[in-house]
Design a protein around this motif. Sequence first.
Motif, PDB file in Angstrom:
ATOM      1  N   GLN A  49      -2.300  -9.593  -2.293  1.00 52.34           N
ATOM      2  CA  GLN A  49      -3.103  -8.837  -1.338  1.00 52.34           C
ATOM      3  C   GLN A  49      -4.594  -8.819  -1.636  1.00 52.34           C
ATOM      4  OE1 GLN A  49      -1.966  -7.498   1.506  1.00 52.34           O
ATOM      5  NE2 GLN A  49       0.090  -8.213   1.072  1.00 52.34           N
ATOM      6  N   PHE A 107      -0.987   2.669   1.998  1.00 49.56           N
ATOM      7  CA  PHE A 107      -1.673   1.383   2.152  1.00 49.56           C
ATOM      8  C   PHE A 107      -2.928   1.573   2.995  1.00 49.56           C
ATOM      9  CE2 PHE A 107       2.879   0.615   1.785  1.00 49.56           C
ATOM     10  CZ  PHE A 107       2.909  -0.228   0.682  1.00 49.56           C
ATOM     11  N   MET A 163       3.411  -0.767   4.937  1.00 48.70           N
ATOM     12  CA  MET A 163       2.554  -1.944   5.048  1.00 48.70           C
ATOM     13  C   MET A 163       2.190  -2.119   6.515  1.00 48.70           C
ATOM     14  SD  MET A 163       1.059  -4.217   3.229  1.00 48.70           S
ATOM     15  CE  MET A 163       1.894  -4.432   1.681  1.00 48.70           C
ATOM     16  N   HIS A 172      -7.123  -5.561   1.640  1.00 50.02           N
ATOM     17  CA  HIS A 172      -5.959  -4.681   1.650  1.00 50.02           C
ATOM     18  C   HIS A 172      -5.941  -3.913   0.337  1.00 50.02           C
ATOM     19  CE1 HIS A 172      -3.812  -6.543   5.141  1.00 50.02           C
ATOM     20  NE2 HIS A 172      -4.803  -7.383   4.926  1.00 50.02           N
ATOM     21  N   ASP A 174      -3.888  -0.552  -2.051  1.00 47.93           N
ATOM     22  CA  ASP A 174      -2.887   0.484  -2.243  1.00 47.93           C
ATOM     23  C   ASP A 174      -3.650   1.803  -2.301  1.00 47.93           C
ATOM     24  OD1 ASP A 174      -0.511  -1.115  -2.492  1.00 47.93           O
ATOM     25  OD2 ASP A 174      -1.220  -1.718  -4.471  1.00 47.93           O
TER      26      ASP A 174
END
Length: 181
Positions: A49, A107, A163, A172, A174
């Motif tokens: 990611q 996310f 996601m 992207h 977390d």
Amino acid sequence: MIAMQYSFTLPADYDMAIVRRRIADKGPSLDHFDGLLLKAYLHATRGEQSAENLYAPFYVWRDSEAMQRFLGSPGFAALTQAFGWPSIRCWQVWDAYLSPQARQARFATREIRPIAPYAALDALRDEAREALHRDTERGALAAVTAFEPTTWSWVSFRLFDDMPPHPSAGQHYDVGHVSQP
């Protein structure tokens, strides 16, 4: 409203568990910071990611006074001692959807796009607003679109509990914690 983000690029072999522990320990300290509408504690691990290991919190402030209070705080000073002196990007918020469920986000996506010279800003804002509504209908728990006229760019930021159904271009992350009044 003002959107703000700084990002620390960490070495490829950096133990990202250190960042996750820091978020778990310090994240709740801003849960009730006056003037903070949202802070997403974001991190990305080099791999699928992300091209880099990142610690990159994203904020939405009610006004510049609240942002300045944070930047002058002992908490921000401690952050700079731990990670260095960041360059901070700021954008004027066009639209924001900040649901209470944003606290459950796991996310995030952030895309920064250039604004072409002589672009019709009202039309661009309308396009960004339509994308924001589309993304909230697809499950975004928070969505922010904002622009800045120094380098002429606009940002699209989204939080999700799963996601994202339609991965966007851009970065992207977390989410380790979300502070929200």
